[in-house]
Design a protein around this motif. Sequence first.
Motif, PDB file in Angstrom:
ATOM      1  N   GLU A   1       0.844  -1.192   0.000  1.00 55.82           N
ATOM      2  CA  GLU A   1       0.000   0.000   0.000  1.00 55.82           C
ATOM      3  C   GLU A   1       0.878   1.240   0.000  1.00 55.82           C
ATOM      4  OE1 GLU A   1      -2.951   2.183   3.137  1.00 55.82           O
ATOM      5  OE2 GLU A   1      -3.375   0.062   2.712  1.00 55.82           O
ATOM      6  N   LEU A   2       0.584   2.172  -0.893  1.00 50.69           N
ATOM      7  CA  LEU A   2       1.377   3.389  -0.990  1.00 50.69           C
ATOM      8  C   LEU A   2       1.102   4.310   0.191  1.00 50.69           C
ATOM      9  CD1 LEU A   2       0.935   4.187  -4.791  1.00 50.69           C
ATOM     10  CD2 LEU A   2       2.889   3.084  -3.674  1.00 50.69           C
ATOM     11  N   PRO A   3       2.099   5.043   0.638  1.00 53.80           N
ATOM     12  CA  PRO A   3       1.853   6.027   1.693  1.00 53.80           C
ATOM     13  C   PRO A   3       0.984   7.168   1.180  1.00 53.80           C
ATOM     14  CG  PRO A   3       4.097   6.216   0.849  1.00 53.80           C
ATOM     15  CD  PRO A   3       3.498   5.003   0.205  1.00 53.80           C
ATOM     16  N   ASP A   4       0.474   7.961   2.098  1.00 55.76           N
ATOM     17  CA  ASP A   4      -0.339   9.127   1.765  1.00 55.76           C
ATOM     18  C   ASP A   4       0.513  10.364   1.967  1.00 55.76           C
ATOM     19  OD1 ASP A   4      -2.389  10.820   1.186  1.00 55.76           O
ATOM     20  OD2 ASP A   4      -3.794  10.013   2.656  1.00 55.76           O
ATOM     21  N   ALA A   5       0.675  11.175   0.937  1.00 55.93           N
ATOM     22  CA  ALA A   5       1.561  12.333   1.015  1.00 55.93           C
ATOM     23  C   ALA A   5       1.142  13.370  -0.022  1.00 55.93           C
ATOM     24  CB  ALA A   5       3.010  11.916   0.781  1.00 55.93           C
ATOM     25  N   PRO A   6       1.565  14.622   0.144  1.00 60.62           N
ATOM     26  CA  PRO A   6       1.263  15.633  -0.868  1.00 60.62           C
ATOM     27  C   PRO A   6       1.807  15.269  -2.253  1.00 60.62           C
ATOM     28  CG  PRO A   6       1.987  16.677   1.156  1.00 60.62           C
ATOM     29  CD  PRO A   6       2.209  15.201   1.333  1.00 60.62           C
TER      30      PRO A   6
ATOM     31  N   LEU B   1       9.989   1.568  -6.881  1.00 56.38           N
ATOM     32  CA  LEU B   1      10.664   2.642  -6.147  1.00 56.38           C
ATOM     33  C   LEU B   1       9.619   3.724  -5.878  1.00 56.38           C
ATOM     34  CD1 LEU B   1      13.937   2.972  -8.295  1.00 56.38           C
ATOM     35  CD2 LEU B   1      13.537   1.503  -6.309  1.00 56.38           C
ATOM     36  N   VAL B   2       9.447   4.097  -4.623  1.00 57.12           N
ATOM     37  CA  VAL B   2       8.401   5.044  -4.234  1.00 57.12           C
ATOM     38  C   VAL B   2       9.027   6.195  -3.449  1.00 57.12           C
ATOM     39  CG1 VAL B   2       6.253   5.382  -2.976  1.00 57.12           C
ATOM     40  CG2 VAL B   2       6.700   3.179  -4.103  1.00 57.12           C
ATOM     41  N   TRP B   3       8.955   7.400  -4.008  1.00 54.37           N
ATOM     42  CA  TRP B   3       9.360   8.600  -3.275  1.00 54.37           C
ATOM     43  C   TRP B   3       8.141   9.191  -2.575  1.00 54.37           C
ATOM     44  CZ3 TRP B   3      13.923  10.565  -1.889  1.00 54.37           C
ATOM     45  CH2 TRP B   3      15.070  10.114  -2.567  1.00 54.37           C
ATOM     46  N   GLU B   4       8.236   9.336  -1.276  1.00 54.61           N
ATOM     47  CA  GLU B   4       7.226   9.992  -0.462  1.00 54.61           C
ATOM     48  C   GLU B   4       7.743  11.398  -0.129  1.00 54.61           C
ATOM     49  OE1 GLU B   4       5.394   9.625   4.085  1.00 54.61           O
ATOM     50  OE2 GLU B   4       6.699   8.038   3.264  1.00 54.61           O
ATOM     51  N   MET B   5       6.975  12.429  -0.502  1.00 57.89           N
ATOM     52  CA  MET B   5       7.470  13.795  -0.337  1.00 57.89           C
ATOM     53  C   MET B   5       6.385  14.681   0.273  1.00 57.89           C
ATOM     54  SD  MET B   5       9.420  13.928  -4.034  1.00 57.89           S
ATOM     55  CE  MET B   5       8.079  13.050  -4.834  1.00 57.89           C
ATOM     56  N   HIS B   6       6.737  15.375   1.329  1.00 60.96           N
ATOM     57  CA  HIS B   6       5.779  16.198   2.055  1.00 60.96           C
ATOM     58  C   HIS B   6       6.002  17.682   1.827  1.00 60.96           C
ATOM     59  CE1 HIS B   6       3.767  12.950   4.301  1.00 60.96           C
ATOM     60  NE2 HIS B   6       4.903  12.324   4.050  1.00 60.96           N
TER      61      HIS B   6
END
Length: 255
Positions: free
Chosen positions: A196-201, A245-250
């Motif tokens: 599951e992908l994270p939740d982020a802007p 590859l998943v970049w999570e960026m806030h």
Amino acid sequence: MSTVQLTPSVDVRRAADRFSTQVGWLDSHHSFSFGHHYDHRNTHHGLLMVNNDDVVMAGTGFDTHPHRDMEIVTWVMEGSLVHQDSTGHNGVIYPGLAQRMSAGRGILHSEKNDSWRLGGETHQDPVHFVQMWVVPDSSGVQPGYEQLEIDHELLSGGLVTVASGMPQHADATAIRIQNRYAALHVARLQPGGSVELPDAPYLHLFVPRGAVTLEGAGALEKGDAVRFTATGGQRVTATEPAEVLVWEMHAGIAA
């Protein structure tokens, strides 16, 4: 850094639509404007400015060249890559090894395909790797280098935090980057496996190997990417052995 009001969107980018650089020793595909490839509408997503999908032939590579004020993360899919830089760091990067170089106030480095010998035989295999650049929190910092083996953690089949500057990842992160709003996660998936992908802007999903399906968007093949804005929580499921590859960026880059 920017945290403006965002409109939710899921933007699928196909592998064939990427910028491409092909010379005798290099087959490179760029998700964003890079080098002589420029499109003012495609310079970054969130804090991610470069997502280069490279194949380098044996005995060749990138000669010594400069960087500054960029956090550079390299993830090898196949083969091995030799890194050397002007601060005296050197190492061999291979699948399952996380590596980060902070260019800071200025650094010179080279990256070459690591041809190797086994039983007296020279192996001339290409190296396939993804190199990703995110902007740092501040400019002019001390250049640095870090690498760490995380192959065992990837056996879980879940999202593994590979690189992060986010405080909440301090105990789970393989390597640190100098941006407190960004983190890179990697998953190695067998068919039927999902994350599951994270939740982020801002999220950036890239498929460097294999094939998956994305909840709500359908099939993604090798080289496809998805740019998420103000959304998350979708499931990614492998239809064949795959890595994501998943970049999570806030935060994003201020205009």
